[in-house]
Design a protein around this motif. Structure first.
Motif, mmCIF file in Angstrom:
data_model
loop_
_atom_site.group_PDB
_atom_site.id
_atom_site.type_symbol
_atom_site.label_atom_id
_atom_site.label_comp_id
_atom_site.label_asym_id
_atom_site.label_seq_id
_atom_site.Cartn_x
_atom_site.Cartn_y
_atom_site.Cartn_z
ATOM 1 N N ASN A 132 -94.584 -6.266 -96.197
ATOM 2 C CA ASN A 132 -95.713 -5.699 -96.942
ATOM 3 C C ASN A 132 -95.355 -4.333 -97.531
ATOM 4 O O ASN A 132 -95.669 -4.042 -98.696
ATOM 5 C CB ASN A 132 -96.914 -5.516 -96.003
ATOM 6 C CG ASN A 132 -97.871 -6.693 -96.080
ATOM 7 O OD1 ASN A 132 -98.335 -7.035 -97.159
ATOM 8 N ND2 ASN A 132 -98.150 -7.308 -94.947
ATOM 9 N N ASN A 136 -94.894 -3.609 -101.528
ATOM 10 C CA ASN A 136 -95.650 -2.568 -102.245
ATOM 11 C C ASN A 136 -94.700 -1.678 -103.041
ATOM 12 O O ASN A 136 -94.988 -1.326 -104.188
ATOM 13 C CB ASN A 136 -96.420 -1.681 -101.258
ATOM 14 C CG ASN A 136 -97.730 -2.307 -100.810
ATOM 15 O OD1 ASN A 136 -98.163 -3.318 -101.351
ATOM 16 N ND2 ASN A 136 -98.349 -1.715 -99.811
ATOM 17 N N LYS A 139 -93.906 -3.689 -106.049
ATOM 18 C CA LYS A 139 -95.068 -3.918 -106.926
ATOM 19 C C LYS A 139 -95.493 -2.662 -107.665
ATOM 20 O O LYS A 139 -95.868 -2.712 -108.826
ATOM 21 C CB LYS A 139 -96.267 -4.349 -106.074
ATOM 22 C CG LYS A 139 -96.528 -5.812 -106.053
ATOM 23 C CD LYS A 139 -97.925 -6.207 -105.601
ATOM 24 C CE LYS A 139 -98.526 -5.477 -104.439
ATOM 25 N NZ LYS A 139 -99.744 -6.140 -103.910
ATOM 26 N N GLY A 200 -102.922 -5.545 -97.327
ATOM 27 C CA GLY A 200 -101.577 -5.336 -96.801
ATOM 28 C C GLY A 200 -101.433 -4.182 -95.817
ATOM 29 O O GLY A 200 -101.104 -4.379 -94.645
HETATM 30 MG MG LIG Z 1 -99.784 -4.554 -100.575
#
Ligand SMILES: [Mg+2]
Ligand SMILES: Nc1ncnc2c1ncn2[C@@H]1O[C@H](COP(=O)(O)OP(=O)(O)OP(=O)(O)O)[C@@H](O)[C@H]1O
Length: 242
Positions: A132, A136, A139, A200
């Motif tokens: 996670n 991130n 992302k 998340g």
């Molecule tokens: Mg996340």
């Protein structure tokens, strides 16, 4: 289960159902357009299929979050054994590298990776936590960005410290306090990314705390974010609690 828990679960279900509905509705409407024969041009048809498959990927990522959420509500699933944190980090890096490559983001390993670091914990949950965090960092990164995963050991405290630093969009000061709260998504992130639930980091925090660890975030808007996880290492004859 008390009434509060039912209300909280109901709220969670409503938010998840709502998030699932939007990409599903988009897929149904795209398929409807193709099915009715409105699209005769192959290029246009390909573009629509691409859009539908992107929405389907969003659905998969939301379902993954829901699975994590469900698993974590049953603590009996969290069986503990001796696990190597470095192996977990390496698995996380190799799983997510293709996503990073897709966006031309490089992942750099720091010191200590390569030396085993044992903890009394649950491999699957810890892997989900680091996945996670690294996801991130991918992302919310910029194209051609960088992620540095560094580790160090505090011999005095017998803890292992992992930092994941990205060169991404960063988090506004006002949002920093909210990132570990369930269903909170940064306003900044909402404008940039679709298809995330904001689950998340709240799950990550719960997993790390269940391992007697600690998680912190520092960030500079437009420059990048660092997540720091501290976990107590296995101590012969100890309880693994710091
Ligand atoms: Mg996340
Ligand atoms: N590395 C990061 N850089 C910038 N913002 C971040 C980063 N990590 C988290 N955030 C911010 O914190 C918010 C919460 O993160 P979290 O991982 O909980 O949810 P999410 O990524 O939005 O959704 P999910 O993880 O459920 O798919 C994000 O929406 C984003 O605003």
């Amino acid at each position: 289960m008390d009434n509060n828990a039912i209300t909280e679960n109901g709220k969670a279900l409503a938010i998840m159902a709502h998030d699932l509905k939007a990409p599903l509705a988009a897929i149904v409407s795209i398929l409807g357009v193709i099915n009715k024969g409105y699209v005769t041009d192959m290029v246009k048809a390909k573009e629509l299929v691409k859009r539908a498959s992107q929405r389907a990927e969003t659905l998969i990522s939301i379902v993954d979050d829901i699975l994590d959420y469900t698993l974590l509500s049953d603590k009996s699933m969290m069986k503990r054994e001796m696990v190597d944190l470095v192996e977990i980090l390496e698995e996380s890096i190799s799983t997510l590298k293709p996503y990073a490559d897709d966006r031309s983001i490089s992942i750099v390993r720091g010191r200590e990776l390569g030396v085993e670091k044992w903890i009394n914990g649950n491999y699957t949950f810890l892997l989900r936590a680091f996945n996670n965090i690294v996801m991130n960092a991918i992302k919310y990164n910029k194209k051609d960005g960088k992620i540095t995963i560094d580790c160090s050991e505090d011999k005095e405290k017998n803890t292992f410290i992992v930092t994941v630093t990205d060169t991404g969009i960063g988090i506004p000061k006002d949002d920093l306090g909210k990132v570990f709260k369930i269903f909170e998504r940064g306003r900044h992130a909402r404008r940039n990314i679709n298809g995330s639930l904001g689950l998340g980091l709240s799950l990550v925090k719960q997993i790390i705390e269940d391992h007697y660890g600690n998680i912190e975030v520092t960030s500079t808007l437009g420059v990048g974010t660092t997540i720091t996880v501290t976990l107590p290492l296995f101590k012969e004859g100890g309880t693994n609690e710091s």
